[in-house]
Scaffold this active site. Structure first.
Site, mmCIF file in Angstrom:
data_model
loop_
_atom_site.group_PDB
_atom_site.id
_atom_site.type_symbol
_atom_site.label_atom_id
_atom_site.label_comp_id
_atom_site.label_asym_id
_atom_site.label_seq_id
_atom_site.Cartn_x
_atom_site.Cartn_y
_atom_site.Cartn_z
ATOM 1 C CG ASP A 19 -1.707 -1.325 1.427
ATOM 2 O OD1 ASP A 19 -2.243 -1.719 0.356
ATOM 3 O OD2 ASP A 19 -1.705 -2.040 2.295
ATOM 4 C CE LYS A 24 1.483 10.831 -7.830
ATOM 5 N NZ LYS A 24 1.054 11.491 -6.865
ATOM 6 C CB ALA A 45 -2.114 -6.713 -5.376
ATOM 7 C CG HIS A 47 -4.025 -1.363 -8.924
ATOM 8 N ND1 HIS A 47 -3.354 -2.444 -8.695
ATOM 9 C CD2 HIS A 47 -4.822 -1.407 -9.953
ATOM 10 C CE1 HIS A 47 -3.635 -3.231 -9.938
ATOM 11 N NE2 HIS A 47 -4.490 -2.433 -10.494
ATOM 12 C CB THR A 48 -8.714 2.936 -6.514
ATOM 13 O OG1 THR A 48 -8.604 2.216 -5.483
ATOM 14 C CG2 THR A 48 -9.708 3.464 -6.869
ATOM 15 C CB THR A 248 1.747 -12.228 0.320
ATOM 16 O OG1 THR A 248 0.889 -12.948 -0.484
ATOM 17 C CG2 THR A 248 2.913 -11.934 -0.714
ATOM 18 N NE ARG A 314 -4.110 -0.008 3.633
ATOM 19 C CZ ARG A 314 -4.156 0.778 2.348
ATOM 20 N NH1 ARG A 314 -3.868 2.245 2.409
ATOM 21 N NH2 ARG A 314 -4.740 0.588 1.241
HETATM 22 P P1 IMP Z 1 -2.386 -13.075 1.522
HETATM 23 O O1 IMP Z 1 -1.385 -12.538 0.493
HETATM 24 O O2 IMP Z 1 -3.836 -12.631 1.326
HETATM 25 O O3 IMP Z 1 -2.183 -14.471 1.930
HETATM 26 O O4 IMP Z 1 -1.975 -12.180 2.770
HETATM 27 C C1 IMP Z 1 -0.955 -12.223 3.667
HETATM 28 C C2 IMP Z 1 -0.228 -10.974 4.460
HETATM 29 O O5 IMP Z 1 -0.071 -10.169 3.420
HETATM 30 C C3 IMP Z 1 -1.501 -10.295 5.017
HETATM 31 O O6 IMP Z 1 -0.777 -9.744 6.023
HETATM 32 C C4 IMP Z 1 -2.060 -9.428 4.133
HETATM 33 O O7 IMP Z 1 -2.567 -8.206 4.842
HETATM 34 C C5 IMP Z 1 -0.798 -8.810 3.820
HETATM 35 N N1 IMP Z 1 -0.938 -8.441 2.185
HETATM 36 C C6 IMP Z 1 -1.101 -9.296 1.145
HETATM 37 N N2 IMP Z 1 -1.269 -8.205 -0.049
HETATM 38 C C7 IMP Z 1 -1.094 -7.169 0.482
HETATM 39 C C8 IMP Z 1 -1.210 -5.992 -0.444
HETATM 40 O O8 IMP Z 1 -1.233 -5.817 -1.330
HETATM 41 N N3 IMP Z 1 -0.915 -4.665 0.604
HETATM 42 C C9 IMP Z 1 -0.815 -4.954 1.740
HETATM 43 N N4 IMP Z 1 -0.701 -6.187 2.254
HETATM 44 C C10 IMP Z 1 -0.968 -7.170 1.631
#
Ligand code: IMP
Length: 454
Positions: A19, A24, A45, A47-48, A248, A314
């Site tokens: 995030d 952008k 992931a 994005h807007t 992730t 967040r």
């Molecule tokens: P997962 O990717 O859904 O398995 O999530 C694993 C961890 O990564 C969690 O803490 C999510 O909040 C974080 N996470 C996954 N993708 C993003 C992202 O695009 N932005 C911020 N946190 C993310």
């Protein structure tokens, strides 16, 4: 490696926990590249993008979809929920944006199946009972990548185009997965016939886009087109190099580009690391500079720090230079894009975490390899004066308040990487750029030097 136009193939990756506002910069840099490539992650992931004043939330489609001159590739390192992808294609096309001939999805990318999100949710519920939840997006990302690595229970995008194979394979996998779900306390039933029909229909809808993107990308490199690699999630969420296990399940740092695309590492010419002017994190895991107080709340409010994918608030805190030095090193960042700087207006004091102190009193300047070790670290701060003025209308660095310029200079010198971009608001016009771009290594030029409006 550079293209015909001389533009190096560029990666844009987040250096924190996601995030950072990468979208952008993908938008700004897409105008300088021919092909935009997603190489990791899935619908976790978000994005807007804004089309004629209307906001579209996208999760899988590369954010450069707005640029009609860009070819868009979702490469093999991603995991794709085909239902979500088809919805995004329809959303984008309904706004008059054509994808014909310019959008490609790897036949090697893995499919996120209905049981993946159910298993993700069940695992999180179990962990949460013990206070150990990862806080995933519950989009099935972990279970889909686990199946990829496990090999025998996976389906790839190319398989959606072969109904006979899909039937045989699904009939083998589905009962095993349903059994596993039951053990995990979820009694869902999934009708294999209906799932087969669904996946076959989605496969047909996606047929024009599914291709061998490894060859396609090599062709583009040989044609001297310039590539922009768009990282999803971020470096500190990388499964190998992040704050494991609170990460992730993909290589979300720049290191994921080669395996995630089939291109050799030498294809990459430069890396832009995106860094929020403070820190945020969604979900569980260590966060040494977290502010569980009114200052943290104020950052959250000013930065509108709520998840695009899950809507979760967040966690917010001061910038963490120990983590950032490590992330910039792992990703090989050539330059930085500092985002959300405008959020920091109005604080009397701004803090920068320069080191960690361990439970035994040892001062660390190297990011530890383990979440448990990081959990024991407390931040050592350098205090910096704040600035009262709003800066969202500033067009060049010289217009920024002196304390803000000096904050940027501190970031740059602590990280040893030049600042190429500064963002002071969501609009493309609220972006400043160092005229010498990535080649600039001169501290006196970049910040506080002659930065210009992008
Ligand atoms: P997962 O990717 O859904 O398995 O999530 C694993 C961890 O990564 C969690 O803490 C999510 O909040 C974080 N996470 C996954 N993708 C993003 C992202 O695009 N932005 C911020 N946190 C993310």
């Amino acid at each position: 490696m550079a293209s015909q136009s001389g533009t190096p193939n560029t990666a844009i990756v987040g250096l924190q926990w996601g995030d950072e506002g990468k979208g952008k910069f993908v938008d700004v840099l897409a105008a300088e590249h021919d092909v935009v490539v997603r190489f990791n992650g899935g619908a976790n992931a978000g994005h807007t993008i804004v089309v004629e004043g209307e906001k579209l939330a996208l999760h899988l489609m590369p954010s450069a979809v707005l640029n009609p001159n860009c070819e868009l590739v979702i490469a093999n390192g991603t995991v794709i929920d085909p239902g979500i992808l088809v919805k995004e294609i329809e959303l984008v096309e309904s706004r008059g944006l054509s994808l014909e001939g310019r959008f490609h999805v790897s036949s090697r990318a893995h499919v996120v199946l209905p049981w993946h999100s159910l298993l993700d949710g069940a695992a999180e519920a179990r962990l949460s009972d013990r206070g150990e939840a990862i806080g995933t997006t519950k989009r099935g990302i972990g279970p889909a990548y686990a199946d990829k690595i496990g090999r025998s229970m996976a389906i790839r995008m190319g398989d959606l185009l072969d109904e006979a194979y899909l039937r045989t394979h699904l009939e083998k996998i589905a009962p095993l997965r349903l059994e596993e779900l039951k053990v995990a306390g979820n009694d869902s039933t999934i009708d294999t016939e209906a799932l087969l029909a669904d996946l076959t229909t989605l496969g047909e809808r996606l047929r024009p886009y599914i291709t061998d993107t490894t060859w396609l990308l090599h062709d583009r490199v040989n044609e001297k087109r310039s590539l922009l690699f768009e990282g999803a999630n971020a470096c500190l969420l990388d499964v190998d190099h992040g704050t494991y296990p609170f990460v992730t399940s993909s290589n979300a740092s720049a290191l994921g580009i080669s395996p995630g695309t089939g291109l050799p590492a030498k294809t990459l010419g430069r890396v832009v690391g995106v860094v929020k002017a403070y820190s945020t994190r969604v979900g569980g895991g260590p966060f040494p500079t977290e502010l569980d107080d009114a200052t943290g709340d104020r950052i959250r409010d000013r930065g509108r720090e709520y998840g695009t994918t899950t809507g979760r608030p967040r966690r917010c805190g001061w910038i963490d230079l120990v983590a950032l030095r490590y992330a910039a090193m792992v990703c090989g960042a050539d330059s930085l894009a500092i985002t959300l700087l405008d959020v920091l207006s109005g604080f009397d004091e701004i803090r920068l975490c320069t080191n960690y102190k361990t439970a035994s009193g040892e001062i660390l300047d190297r990011f530890p390899p383990d979440a448990r070790l990081l959990e024991e670290c407390t931040p050592v701060y350098e205090s910096h004066p704040g600035w009262a003025e709003e800066i969202d209308q500033c067009k060049s660095i010289s217009e920024l308040p002196p304390a803000c310029q000096s904050y940027l200079k501190s970031l740059q010198s602590h990280l040893g990487v030049p600042i190429e971009f500064i963002s002071v608001g969501p609009d493309r016009r609220q972006t400043m750029r160092c005229p010498q771009k990535q080649s600039c290594r001169d501290d006196s030029c970049c910040v506080p030097g002659p930065l210009e409006n992008a």
